[in-house]
Design a protein around this motif. Structure first.
Motif, PDB file in Angstrom:
ATOM      1  N   LEU A   1     -57.394   4.042 -10.172  1.00 24.52           N
ATOM      2  CA  LEU A   1     -56.206   3.251 -10.441  1.00 24.52           C
ATOM      3  C   LEU A   1     -55.765   3.377 -11.896  1.00 24.52           C
ATOM      4  O   LEU A   1     -54.651   3.006 -12.240  1.00 24.52           O
ATOM      5  CB  LEU A   1     -56.439   1.800 -10.060  1.00 24.52           C
ATOM      6  N   ASP A   2     -56.643   3.912 -12.769  1.00 25.54           N
ATOM      7  CA  ASP A   2     -56.244   4.186 -14.151  1.00 25.54           C
ATOM      8  C   ASP A   2     -55.262   5.352 -14.215  1.00 25.54           C
ATOM      9  O   ASP A   2     -54.401   5.407 -15.085  1.00 25.54           O
ATOM     10  CB  ASP A   2     -57.465   4.518 -15.013  1.00 25.54           C
TER      11      ASP A   2
ATOM     12  N   PRO B   1     -52.035   4.220 -10.488  1.00 27.06           N
ATOM     13  CA  PRO B   1     -52.126   2.765 -10.307  1.00 27.06           C
ATOM     14  C   PRO B   1     -51.581   2.257  -8.970  1.00 27.06           C
ATOM     15  O   PRO B   1     -52.004   1.201  -8.512  1.00 27.06           O
ATOM     16  CB  PRO B   1     -51.330   2.197 -11.477  1.00 27.06           C
TER      17      PRO B   1
END
Length: 182
Positions: free
Chosen positions: A103-104, A107
């Motif tokens: 998700l970094d 996202p």
């Protein structure tokens, strides 16, 4: 072989079938007529219109949109359907570096109508072209792809140049010279 124009027969209601029968007899009419039948259920099958748009501001290299390695990228896809729910499946080719489930980096994940690739995370390598494909998958009994669209983007390569000198200007001209500090 029987060929029919799409949409010329409506879908059959539940537990109903169209029956097609063919009769065959020899040309002289000496033998008895033979019959063959087939029952066909017609189900409605809609191909969705898929559209994709770039939400990021991009420049162009030739005819290909260009992004920088540290730019955030946002793509949006929409499947136009009136009666069936859809889900989205994004694929990227060649595969980006890093974890696709991170998700970094992504996202919004890879199953939403919007694909976000966070810049500066090293997911997209400089000097490569990436194809981003969004597929619309129907949420009915068939759960199959009903439409897709793709866009190809180039990731800008790192700048390469010659030597550079800087000069600190004073009242009488160049006071100090040296290499630039990056």
């Amino acid at each position: 072989m029987l060929e029919m124009t799409a949409g010329s027969l409506p879908p059959t209601p539940d537990s109903s079938y169209y029956e097609f029968t063919v009769a065959v007899q020899d040309a002289a009419g000496l033998k008895a007529v033979s019959y063959a039948s087939v029952s066909v259920e017609l189900v409605e099958y809609a191909v969705f219109i898929e559209e994709m748009g770039l939400l990021s501001g991009l420049s162009q290299r030739g005819g290909t949109p260009l992004i920088n390695n540290n730019d955030d990228l946002m793509l949006q896809s929409s499947c136009l359907s009136s009666d069936v729910g859809v889900s989205y499946v994004w694929t990227i080719s060649p595969a980006p570096t890093g974890d696709l489930s991170s998700l970094d980096i992504f996202p919004a994940g890879l199953n939403q109508d919007v694909l976000i690739v966070m810049g500066g995370r090293g997911a997209l390598a400089p000097d490569l072209d990436y194809s981003f494909t969004s597929r619309c998958v129907a949420l009915d009994a068939n759960t199959e792809t009903r439409g897709q669209s793709s866009v190809t983007l180039s990731v800008n390569d790192f700048p390469v140049g010659g030597t550079c000198k800087v000069c600190l200007l004073g009242s009488s001209g160049c006071v100090k010279t040296g290499s630039p500090i990056v």
